[in-house]
Design a protein around this motif. Structure first.
Motif, PDB file in Angstrom:
ATOM      1  N   UNK A  24       0.826  -1.200   0.000  1.00  0.00           N
ATOM      2  CA  UNK A  24       0.000   0.000   0.000  1.00  0.00           C
ATOM      3  C   UNK A  24       0.865   1.256   0.000  1.00  0.00           C
ATOM      4  N   UNK A  25       0.666   2.165  -0.984  1.00  0.00           N
ATOM      5  CA  UNK A  25       1.398   3.440  -0.933  1.00  0.00           C
ATOM      6  C   UNK A  25       1.134   4.168   0.372  1.00  0.00           C
ATOM      7  N   UNK A  26       2.138   4.845   0.861  1.00  0.00           N
ATOM      8  CA  UNK A  26       2.068   5.455   2.190  1.00  0.00           C
ATOM      9  C   UNK A  26       1.313   6.776   2.199  1.00  0.00           C
ATOM     10  N   UNK A  27       0.862   7.240   1.054  1.00  0.00           N
ATOM     11  CA  UNK A  27       0.153   8.517   0.985  1.00  0.00           C
ATOM     12  C   UNK A  27      -1.014   8.398   0.013  1.00  0.00           C
ATOM     13  N   UNK A  28      -1.943   9.326   0.095  1.00  0.00           N
ATOM     14  CA  UNK A  28      -3.087   9.332  -0.808  1.00  0.00           C
ATOM     15  C   UNK A  28      -2.664   9.735  -2.216  1.00  0.00           C
ATOM     16  N   UNK A  29      -3.488   9.370  -3.173  1.00  0.00           N
ATOM     17  CA  UNK A  29      -3.233   9.770  -4.557  1.00  0.00           C
ATOM     18  C   UNK A  29      -3.286  11.289  -4.668  1.00  0.00           C
ATOM     19  N   UNK A  30      -2.243  11.863  -5.265  1.00  0.00           N
ATOM     20  CA  UNK A  30      -2.179  13.308  -5.484  1.00  0.00           C
ATOM     21  C   UNK A  30      -1.809  13.521  -6.948  1.00  0.00           C
ATOM     22  N   UNK A  31      -2.670  14.201  -7.682  1.00  0.00           N
ATOM     23  CA  UNK A  31      -2.461  14.364  -9.111  1.00  0.00           C
ATOM     24  C   UNK A  31      -1.105  14.984  -9.426  1.00  0.00           C
ATOM     25  N   UNK A  32      -0.696  15.933  -8.608  1.00  0.00           N
ATOM     26  CA  UNK A  32       0.567  16.623  -8.876  1.00  0.00           C
ATOM     27  C   UNK A  32       1.780  15.725  -8.710  1.00  0.00           C
ATOM     28  N   UNK A  33       1.596  14.601  -7.998  1.00  0.00           N
ATOM     29  CA  UNK A  33       2.711  13.689  -7.773  1.00  0.00           C
ATOM     30  C   UNK A  33       2.798  12.588  -8.828  1.00  0.00           C
ATOM     31  N   UNK A  34       1.881  12.609  -9.797  1.00  0.00           N
ATOM     32  CA  UNK A  34       1.883  11.590 -10.839  1.00  0.00           C
ATOM     33  C   UNK A  34       3.077  11.807 -11.766  1.00  0.00           C
ATOM     34  N   UNK A  35       3.782  10.747 -12.152  1.00  0.00           N
ATOM     35  CA  UNK A  35       4.930  10.906 -13.052  1.00  0.00           C
ATOM     36  C   UNK A  35       4.527  11.557 -14.376  1.00  0.00           C
ATOM     37  N   UNK A  36       5.512  12.098 -15.045  1.00  0.00           N
ATOM     38  CA  UNK A  36       5.278  12.796 -16.306  1.00  0.00           C
ATOM     39  C   UNK A  36       4.690  11.849 -17.355  1.00  0.00           C
ATOM     40  N   UNK A  37       3.731  12.361 -18.117  1.00  0.00           N
ATOM     41  CA  UNK A  37       3.085  11.556 -19.152  1.00  0.00           C
ATOM     42  C   UNK A  37       4.066  11.209 -20.264  1.00  0.00           C
ATOM     43  N   UNK A  38       3.950  10.008 -20.845  1.00  0.00           N
ATOM     44  CA  UNK A  38       4.874   9.597 -21.901  1.00  0.00           C
ATOM     45  C   UNK A  38       4.568  10.264 -23.236  1.00  0.00           C
ATOM     46  N   UNK A  39       5.614  10.423 -24.025  1.00  0.00           N
ATOM     47  CA  UNK A  39       5.510  10.904 -25.397  1.00  0.00           C
ATOM     48  C   UNK A  39       5.730   9.685 -26.294  1.00  0.00           C
ATOM     49  N   UNK A  83       3.042  -4.798 -13.431  1.00  0.00           N
ATOM     50  CA  UNK A  83       4.400  -5.227 -13.069  1.00  0.00           C
ATOM     51  C   UNK A  83       5.019  -4.238 -12.085  1.00  0.00           C
ATOM     52  N   UNK A  84       4.194  -3.369 -11.555  1.00  0.00           N
ATOM     53  CA  UNK A  84       4.651  -2.344 -10.609  1.00  0.00           C
ATOM     54  C   UNK A  84       3.944  -2.580  -9.277  1.00  0.00           C
ATOM     55  N   UNK A  85       4.715  -2.918  -8.248  1.00  0.00           N
ATOM     56  CA  UNK A  85       4.152  -3.269  -6.944  1.00  0.00           C
ATOM     57  C   UNK A  85       4.604  -2.311  -5.844  1.00  0.00           C
ATOM     58  N   UNK A  86       5.351  -1.299  -6.182  1.00  0.00           N
ATOM     59  CA  UNK A  86       5.966  -0.451  -5.169  1.00  0.00           C
ATOM     60  C   UNK A  86       4.957   0.453  -4.485  1.00  0.00           C
ATOM     61  N   UNK A  87       5.346   0.937  -3.303  1.00  0.00           N
ATOM     62  CA  UNK A  87       4.479   1.826  -2.528  1.00  0.00           C
ATOM     63  C   UNK A  87       4.927   3.280  -2.614  1.00  0.00           C
ATOM     64  N   UNK A  88       5.977   3.554  -3.393  1.00  0.00           N
ATOM     65  CA  UNK A  88       6.498   4.913  -3.466  1.00  0.00           C
ATOM     66  C   UNK A  88       5.461   5.870  -4.043  1.00  0.00           C
TER      67      UNK A  88
END
Length: 348
Positions: A24-39, A83-88
């Motif tokens: 479980x990620x240690x914080x709530x979903x925050x839009x600003x923390x989402x990684x940069x969208x792919x090109x 394939x991504x299980x991390x909580x970061x």
């Protein structure tokens, strides 16, 4: 990564009680923390492209199977599972090389490659939602993370249509989280466009629930050569159930029908284990039962069950092996549907 991988894949393990908490990620979903969208103009943002050497070109070692993308008459747009299980963070960054490498060495090699004898493989990387998103039942975090992931898949598919497809017939394929996104992709593109529906060879929506009435224009496949339809199943150990997938469509991957007749193991053309070094012919039989596909646990190693604490029904799930148990049957069936499609379309 290894900790999470072991949490999920070690059948029979007894030390999994804290696995969900770890995931479980240690914080709530925050839009600003989402990684940069792919090109998607950048090739690095694709896990597989047909004119580049990658894991989708692979075939199981010690077999006579061959990659034929150079001469393939159709395309497959493949959406990989989680394939991504991390909580970061709730969504994976496409710059995470460890996740990308894990994706390539497991599901691109072990699942997407099943189509490389008859289709050119296009598989986008995307900001996939972390695994815990599917267990975040009381909060909106998981839903928001999945929406971000789907935005990427939708963008990648539009880029594929605009730049790569050139009117070629299309197979849509996915697994697990990939199937969640593939199911929506069919709604947003194929349900809305008669032209795209004419291009649809079939959709392999494996490893998640798909309702019989999911679509108004795209129906479940009823046999091994029907086209413009969808195939789906979820594999569990014989005699077990899993309520979240009840009343789903279930296709028997040994007969490609939806009836409940038991298909014997002699119809299994070959499973391929995680080691990707052999074909195990006559691996398992299969039977459709109440929206699931029942199999007896295979004798050879390399086909793990899915284990999570607090989810006892998942102890009987062969979710991770949905493709692996029937790898060669999937490969042959894709070839058969492509032949049927081309005949129907006058040799296109």
């Amino acid at each position: 990564m290894r900790v999470y991988f072991l949490c999920l894949l070690l059948a029979g393990a007894t030390s999994l009680s804290s696995c969900l908490k770890i995931l479980r990620p240690s914080h709530a979903f925050i839009k600003s923390a989402v990684p940069e969208a792919p090109d998607y103009r950048m090739e690095d943002n694709w896990a597989a492209l047909p004119d580049r050497r990658d894991s989708a070109d692979r075939v199981p070692r010690n077999t006579l199977l061959r990659d034929n993308q150079r001469n393939a008459p159709v395309d497959v747009f493949f959406i990989h599972p989680t394939t991504y299980y991390w909580r970061k963070q709730w969504n994976a960054s496409l710059s995470n090389e460890r996740v990308n490498r894990f994706t390539d060495e497991t599901v691109i090699r072990g699942q997407a490659s099943a189509f490389n004898s008859t289709a050119r493989v296009y598989a986008p990387r995307y900001r996939q939602a972390t695994l815990y998103s599917f267990f975040d039942e009381k909060e909106p975090n998981g839903k928001q993370a999945l929406e971000v992931a789907y935005d990427d898949v939708k963008t990648a598919f539009q880029f594929y249509l605009d730049n790569y497809n050139h009117g070629r017939p299309i197979i849509i394929a996915g697994h697990s989280q990939g199937t969640v996104h593939a199911t929506q992709l069919l709604h947003d593109f194929f349900e809305q466009s008669p032209r795209l529906r004419r291009q649809l060879v079939a959709a392999y929506l494996i490893g998640f629930k798909v309702k019989p009435d999911e679509y108004t224009t795209i129906r479940p496949c009823e046999d091994s050569t029907q086209t413009g339809c969808f195939i789906t199943w979820n594999t569990v150990a014989w005699g077990n159930s899993y309520a979240p997938f009840a009343n789903s469509v279930a296709t028997n991957p040994l007969t490609w029908t939806r009836d409940t007749t038991t298909a014997p193991a002699r119809l299994n053309l070959g499973g391929v284990p995680q080691s990707f070094d052999r074909q195990d012919k006559r691996l398992v039989g299969a039977k459709v039962h109440e929206g699931l596909v029942w199999v007896h646990p295979p004798a050879p190693k390399g086909y793990p069950r899915f284990l999570l604490p607090g989810r006892p029904n998942l102890r009987h799930s062969f979710h991770i092996a949905d493709y692996a148990l029937f790898y060669t049957n999937i490969r042959q069936n894709a070839e058969a549907r492509v032949r049927a499609y081309r005949m129907l379309m006058g040799g296109q």
